[in-house]
Design a protein around this motif. Structure first.
Motif, PDB file in Angstrom:
ATOM      1  N   ILE A 256       0.844  -1.189   0.000  1.00  0.00           N
ATOM      2  CA  ILE A 256       0.000   0.000   0.000  1.00  0.00           C
ATOM      3  C   ILE A 256       0.881   1.241   0.000  1.00  0.00           C
ATOM      4  O   ILE A 256       1.771   1.391   0.845  1.00  0.00           O
ATOM      5  CB  ILE A 256      -0.929   0.028   1.237  1.00  0.00           C
ATOM      6  CG1 ILE A 256      -1.890  -1.162   1.202  1.00  0.00           C
ATOM      7  CG2 ILE A 256      -1.700   1.341   1.308  1.00  0.00           C
ATOM      8  CD1 ILE A 256      -2.859  -1.149   0.057  1.00  0.00           C
ATOM      9  N   ASP A 257       0.654   2.109  -0.965  1.00  0.00           N
ATOM     10  CA  ASP A 257       1.339   3.394  -1.004  1.00  0.00           C
ATOM     11  C   ASP A 257       0.859   4.227   0.183  1.00  0.00           C
ATOM     12  O   ASP A 257      -0.326   4.543   0.285  1.00  0.00           O
ATOM     13  CB  ASP A 257       1.020   4.102  -2.324  1.00  0.00           C
ATOM     14  CG  ASP A 257       1.736   5.431  -2.505  1.00  0.00           C
ATOM     15  OD1 ASP A 257       1.967   6.125  -1.494  1.00  0.00           O
ATOM     16  OD2 ASP A 257       2.053   5.780  -3.655  1.00  0.00           O
ATOM     17  N   GLY A 258       1.758   4.589   1.073  1.00  0.00           N
ATOM     18  CA  GLY A 258       1.361   5.292   2.283  1.00  0.00           C
ATOM     19  C   GLY A 258       0.711   6.636   2.031  1.00  0.00           C
ATOM     20  O   GLY A 258      -0.103   7.101   2.832  1.00  0.00           O
ATOM     21  N   ALA A 259       1.065   7.278   0.914  1.00  0.00           N
ATOM     22  CA  ALA A 259       0.527   8.609   0.625  1.00  0.00           C
ATOM     23  C   ALA A 259      -0.781   8.568  -0.138  1.00  0.00           C
ATOM     24  O   ALA A 259      -1.676   9.386   0.100  1.00  0.00           O
ATOM     25  CB  ALA A 259       1.557   9.421  -0.164  1.00  0.00           C
ATOM     26  N   ARG A 260      -0.932   7.611  -1.065  1.00  0.00           N
ATOM     27  CA  ARG A 260      -2.088   7.621  -1.961  1.00  0.00           C
ATOM     28  C   ARG A 260      -2.899   6.336  -1.944  1.00  0.00           C
ATOM     29  O   ARG A 260      -4.019   6.303  -2.458  1.00  0.00           O
ATOM     30  CB  ARG A 260      -1.629   7.890  -3.397  1.00  0.00           C
ATOM     31  CG  ARG A 260      -0.929   9.230  -3.596  1.00  0.00           C
ATOM     32  CD  ARG A 260      -0.309   9.338  -4.978  1.00  0.00           C
ATOM     33  NE  ARG A 260      -1.278   9.011  -6.021  1.00  0.00           N
ATOM     34  CZ  ARG A 260      -0.958   8.765  -7.287  1.00  0.00           C
ATOM     35  NH1 ARG A 260       0.317   8.799  -7.649  1.00  0.00           N
ATOM     36  NH2 ARG A 260      -1.880   8.500  -8.173  1.00  0.00           N
ATOM     37  N   GLY A 261      -2.340   5.281  -1.390  1.00  0.00           N
ATOM     38  CA  GLY A 261      -3.016   3.989  -1.449  1.00  0.00           C
ATOM     39  C   GLY A 261      -4.193   3.902  -0.499  1.00  0.00           C
ATOM     40  O   GLY A 261      -4.318   4.674   0.459  1.00  0.00           O
ATOM     41  N   VAL A 262      -5.074   2.945  -0.786  1.00  0.00           N
ATOM     42  CA  VAL A 262      -6.248   2.726   0.061  1.00  0.00           C
ATOM     43  C   VAL A 262      -6.060   1.424   0.825  1.00  0.00           C
ATOM     44  O   VAL A 262      -5.958   0.345   0.233  1.00  0.00           O
ATOM     45  CB  VAL A 262      -7.540   2.670  -0.778  1.00  0.00           C
ATOM     46  CG1 VAL A 262      -8.732   2.360   0.126  1.00  0.00           C
ATOM     47  CG2 VAL A 262      -7.758   3.983  -1.515  1.00  0.00           C
ATOM     48  N   GLY A 263      -6.008   1.537   2.119  1.00  0.00           N
ATOM     49  CA  GLY A 263      -5.963   0.403   3.024  1.00  0.00           C
ATOM     50  C   GLY A 263      -6.881   0.681   4.189  1.00  0.00           C
ATOM     51  O   GLY A 263      -7.744   1.570   4.120  1.00  0.00           O
ATOM     52  N   VAL A 264      -6.711  -0.038   5.268  1.00  0.00           N
ATOM     53  CA  VAL A 264      -7.634   0.087   6.386  1.00  0.00           C
ATOM     54  C   VAL A 264      -7.622   1.499   6.980  1.00  0.00           C
ATOM     55  O   VAL A 264      -8.675   2.022   7.370  1.00  0.00           O
ATOM     56  CB  VAL A 264      -7.319  -0.979   7.467  1.00  0.00           C
ATOM     57  CG1 VAL A 264      -5.934  -0.773   8.069  1.00  0.00           C
ATOM     58  CG2 VAL A 264      -8.395  -0.987   8.535  1.00  0.00           C
ATOM     59  N   ARG A 265      -6.472   2.148   7.009  1.00  0.00           N
ATOM     60  CA  ARG A 265      -6.430   3.486   7.598  1.00  0.00           C
ATOM     61  C   ARG A 265      -7.185   4.499   6.749  1.00  0.00           C
ATOM     62  O   ARG A 265      -7.961   5.316   7.258  1.00  0.00           O
ATOM     63  CB  ARG A 265      -4.974   3.932   7.770  1.00  0.00           C
ATOM     64  CG  ARG A 265      -4.223   3.175   8.867  1.00  0.00           C
ATOM     65  CD  ARG A 265      -2.815   3.727   9.047  1.00  0.00           C
ATOM     66  NE  ARG A 265      -2.091   2.985  10.064  1.00  0.00           N
ATOM     67  CZ  ARG A 265      -0.841   3.216  10.408  1.00  0.00           C
ATOM     68  NH1 ARG A 265      -0.158   4.200   9.805  1.00  0.00           N
ATOM     69  NH2 ARG A 265      -0.244   2.504  11.343  1.00  0.00           N
ATOM     70  N   ALA A 266      -6.937   4.479   5.436  1.00  0.00           N
ATOM     71  CA  ALA A 266      -7.617   5.439   4.556  1.00  0.00           C
ATOM     72  C   ALA A 266      -9.123   5.204   4.546  1.00  0.00           C
ATOM     73  O   ALA A 266      -9.915   6.160   4.565  1.00  0.00           O
ATOM     74  CB  ALA A 266      -7.059   5.336   3.140  1.00  0.00           C
ATOM     75  N   ALA A 267      -9.541   3.948   4.518  1.00  0.00           N
ATOM     76  CA  ALA A 267     -10.966   3.640   4.511  1.00  0.00           C
ATOM     77  C   ALA A 267     -11.637   4.069   5.804  1.00  0.00           C
ATOM     78  O   ALA A 267     -12.733   4.642   5.794  1.00  0.00           O
ATOM     79  CB  ALA A 267     -11.173   2.145   4.266  1.00  0.00           C
ATOM     80  N   THR A 268     -10.976   3.802   6.919  1.00  0.00           N
ATOM     81  CA  THR A 268     -11.547   4.196   8.213  1.00  0.00           C
ATOM     82  C   THR A 268     -11.646   5.709   8.329  1.00  0.00           C
ATOM     83  O   THR A 268     -12.655   6.247   8.812  1.00  0.00           O
ATOM     84  CB  THR A 268     -10.694   3.633   9.356  1.00  0.00           C
ATOM     85  OG1 THR A 268     -10.655   2.203   9.259  1.00  0.00           O
ATOM     86  CG2 THR A 268     -11.272   4.021  10.718  1.00  0.00           C
ATOM     87  N   ALA A 269     -10.623   6.423   7.857  1.00  0.00           N
ATOM     88  CA  ALA A 269     -10.655   7.885   7.910  1.00  0.00           C
ATOM     89  C   ALA A 269     -11.809   8.445   7.085  1.00  0.00           C
ATOM     90  O   ALA A 269     -12.482   9.398   7.487  1.00  0.00           O
ATOM     91  CB  ALA A 269      -9.328   8.447   7.418  1.00  0.00           C
TER      92      ALA A 269
END
Length: 287
Positions: A256-269
């Motif tokens: 997961i790209d930390g800046a642009r990728g979608v993972g659990v953190r981005a989805a939760t945010a």
């Protein structure tokens, strides 16, 4: 100001107002980050909620419940709702309109198709006798308070298209929609017959209508543009691509790209922002 009047005010402002079709709460959460107006697409809802094509399977309580969840998460966004043919009966159409207005919908689209109905860009559409549709439309118009009502025709005969568009423009409906318009020239012809009545244009990828920018639509005199299924089709393509990649990688998840990728953190945010919006501007959305 009511949700209906806010949308009505936006429609008559300069330029073409875009409304983005959403099919579930997650797609709406993403769309709401980019646009102020959402469109509850019948095509998208039938696909996401039932896994079925847009040929009349939607039950009105399911649609009302979905809109109630949307309004709770997006208290300031415009919400235009596709109610197909009003779920057949005029009395049901009026009941649904009352419920949708009570929970905060901004507007509805009511079509003149008869069953079995079809997506507006599909072949084989049939329309009700005009008098029968007008009677249903007039009942809905008497029922709503401030809700925006879009009168839609799915006529395909050239003479009937113009006749119905002109007739609908003469009613108290707020906006006219001719679905499945095939060319820019036909947009001009429809614009001419509806006079000063606001005009809506429906765009769907792979559909019968030309792909036009908001600037081009403004020049053609179009007041509202609904994009029925961009989220649904993007999800289809992305999910298919992701799962094909997972299969090729023998089940190993990609980095997961930390800046642009979608993972659990981005989805939760993303989803936490829905809670923040509701807490910032709570609304009563009970049936």
């Amino acid at each position: 100001m009511s949700h209906g009047n806010k949308l009505r005010e936006q429609i008559v402002s300069p330029g073409t107002t875009p409304l983005i079709g959403v099919h579930d709460m997650y797609s709406a959460s993403i769309a709401a980050e980019h646009y102020d107006g959402l469109f509850v697409s019948g095509f998208g809802f039938a696909a996401s909620y039932y896994g079925l094509p847009d040929i009349g399977f939607i039950a009105w309580p399911d649609m009302v419940a979905f809109v109630q969840r949307l309004r709770g998460a997006f208290p300031r966004h415009h919400l235009l709702v596709d109610i197909d043919d009003g779920y057949v009966d005029p009395e049901v159409a009026c009941h649904v309109v009352e419920g949708l207005e009570r929970i905060g919908a901004s507007g509805v689209i009511l079509e003149d198709q008869k069953r079995p109905r079809r997506c507006g860009h599909a072949d084989g559409k049939q329309v009700l006798p005009l008098d029968e549709y007008l009677a249903k439309l007039e009942m809905v118009l008497r029922t709503r308070r401030d809700l925006v009502v879009v009168a839609r025709t799915d006529a395909t005969d050239e003479h009937d298209i113009l006749h119905r568009a002109g007739t609908l423009a003469a009613t108290d409906a707020d906006v006219v929609l001719v679905d499945g318009v095939r060319s820019v020239e036909w947009i001009r012809r429809i614009r001419a017959v509806v006079g000063d009545k606001p005009l809506l244009f429906n765009q769907i990828a792979g559909g019968k209508s030309p792909r036009l920018s908001l600037g081009e639509l403004t020049e053609l005199g179009v007041d509202v543009a609904v994009y029925s299924t961009p989220c649904l089709f993007a999800a289809h393509e992305a999910i298919d691509s992701a799962l094909a990649g997972l299969k090729r990688a023998d089940g190993r998840l990609p980095e997961i790209d930390g800046a642009r990728g979608v993972g659990v953190r981005a989805a939760t945010a993303l989803l936490e922002r829905n809670i923040a919006r509701l807490r910032a501007e709570p609304e009563r959305v009970g049936l």
